[in-house]
Design a protein around this motif. Sequence first.
Motif, PDB file in Angstrom:
ATOM      1  N   ASN A 194      18.818 -28.062  -5.315  1.00  0.00           N
ATOM      2  CA  ASN A 194      18.935 -28.722  -4.015  1.00  0.00           C
ATOM      3  C   ASN A 194      19.384 -27.727  -2.943  1.00  0.00           C
ATOM      4  N   ARG A 195      19.508 -28.208  -1.718  1.00  0.00           N
ATOM      5  CA  ARG A 195      19.815 -27.340  -0.578  1.00  0.00           C
ATOM      6  C   ARG A 195      21.120 -26.587  -0.763  1.00  0.00           C
ATOM      7  N   ARG A 196      22.152 -27.271  -1.245  1.00  0.00           N
ATOM      8  CA  ARG A 196      23.463 -26.631  -1.388  1.00  0.00           C
ATOM      9  C   ARG A 196      23.399 -25.465  -2.368  1.00  0.00           C
ATOM     10  N   VAL A 197      22.793 -25.695  -3.508  1.00  0.00           N
ATOM     11  CA  VAL A 197      22.691 -24.645  -4.528  1.00  0.00           C
ATOM     12  C   VAL A 197      21.846 -23.489  -4.021  1.00  0.00           C
ATOM     13  N   LEU A 198      20.759 -23.807  -3.327  1.00  0.00           N
ATOM     14  CA  LEU A 198      19.869 -22.761  -2.829  1.00  0.00           C
ATOM     15  C   LEU A 198      20.578 -21.885  -1.799  1.00  0.00           C
ATOM     16  N   LEU A 199      21.332 -22.499  -0.893  1.00  0.00           N
ATOM     17  CA  LEU A 199      22.045 -21.725   0.124  1.00  0.00           C
ATOM     18  C   LEU A 199      23.163 -20.889  -0.504  1.00  0.00           C
ATOM     19  N   GLU A 200      23.812 -21.416  -1.539  1.00  0.00           N
ATOM     20  CA  GLU A 200      24.826 -20.625  -2.239  1.00  0.00           C
ATOM     21  C   GLU A 200      24.192 -19.407  -2.910  1.00  0.00           C
ATOM     22  N   ALA A 201      23.024 -19.609  -3.521  1.00  0.00           N
ATOM     23  CA  ALA A 201      22.315 -18.494  -4.163  1.00  0.00           C
ATOM     24  C   ALA A 201      21.861 -17.482  -3.122  1.00  0.00           C
ATOM     25  N   ALA A 202      21.406 -17.972  -1.965  1.00  0.00           N
ATOM     26  CA  ALA A 202      20.962 -17.075  -0.892  1.00  0.00           C
ATOM     27  C   ALA A 202      22.127 -16.247  -0.363  1.00  0.00           C
ATOM     28  N   GLU A 203      23.287 -16.865  -0.218  1.00  0.00           N
ATOM     29  CA  GLU A 203      24.470 -16.147   0.265  1.00  0.00           C
ATOM     30  C   GLU A 203      24.872 -15.053  -0.728  1.00  0.00           C
ATOM     31  N   SER A 204      24.870 -15.379  -2.024  1.00  0.00           N
ATOM     32  CA  SER A 204      25.224 -14.389  -3.044  1.00  0.00           C
ATOM     33  C   SER A 204      24.232 -13.236  -3.066  1.00  0.00           C
ATOM     34  N   LEU A 205      22.946 -13.558  -2.963  1.00  0.00           N
ATOM     35  CA  LEU A 205      21.912 -12.533  -2.975  1.00  0.00           C
ATOM     36  C   LEU A 205      22.004 -11.663  -1.729  1.00  0.00           C
ATOM     37  N   PHE A 206      22.279 -12.287  -0.603  1.00  0.00           N
ATOM     38  CA  PHE A 206      22.416 -11.557   0.658  1.00  0.00           C
ATOM     39  C   PHE A 206      23.570 -10.557   0.587  1.00  0.00           C
ATOM     40  N   LEU A 207      24.727 -11.017   0.134  1.00  0.00           N
ATOM     41  CA  LEU A 207      25.908 -10.156   0.073  1.00  0.00           C
ATOM     42  C   LEU A 207      25.717  -9.024  -0.932  1.00  0.00           C
TER      43      LEU A 207
END
Length: 202
Positions: free
Chosen positions: A54-67
């Motif tokens: 879902n959106r929450r999990v995807l954004l958390e994964a995106a933040e981790s990948l970004f950092l």
Amino acid sequence: GQVIDISISSHALYDQHGAFAGVEGIYRDVTQRKNLERELHRLASTDMLTGLSNRRVLLEAAESLFLASAQQDGPGAPHPPALLILDLDHFKAINDQHGHLEGDRALIEFAAVVRTELRSSDVVGRMGGEEFAVLLPDTRGEEAEAIAQRILQQLRRRQLWSDGTPSPRGMTASIGVATRLPSDRHLRDWLDRADKALYQAK
């Protein structure tokens, strides 16, 4: 066989002279509670219609990948990650003309097509409505564009069904592609560029 989770609480027993006499314990089968916890976690992290993140999990994964990617900038670093924002075309018309059940079926089909074109390291999720996103770690820009093109080609081969009759047109989507740049200071910068690319694709 089924794995059983056991909870054990125990304490030592001593005789009247203070010598160790044994251990008394209580054993509890907590399998049901563990299974419930796992199911609650799945429900909290999954889009129930498509089975994707879902959106929450995807954004958390995106933040981790970004950092993680930002910390690796420099010579010899892996390729930066790429982000696809996907939007199913004519979704409102599908709902209006054929009903929400047909709209749901279109979204499920759309999600299935996207998933088949991805690598095991990629992360795909539903952002909401007819919008989806894909995270592509360690991916060259041209490789990300090739993945997007393959998704579009596969979609055009799929037929929407309405009242048991195949539609004469395949499914279509618009996709925005953005590679993380060293100039991206925050995740929002990366997401905004992908959104703008999606708008241009439409």
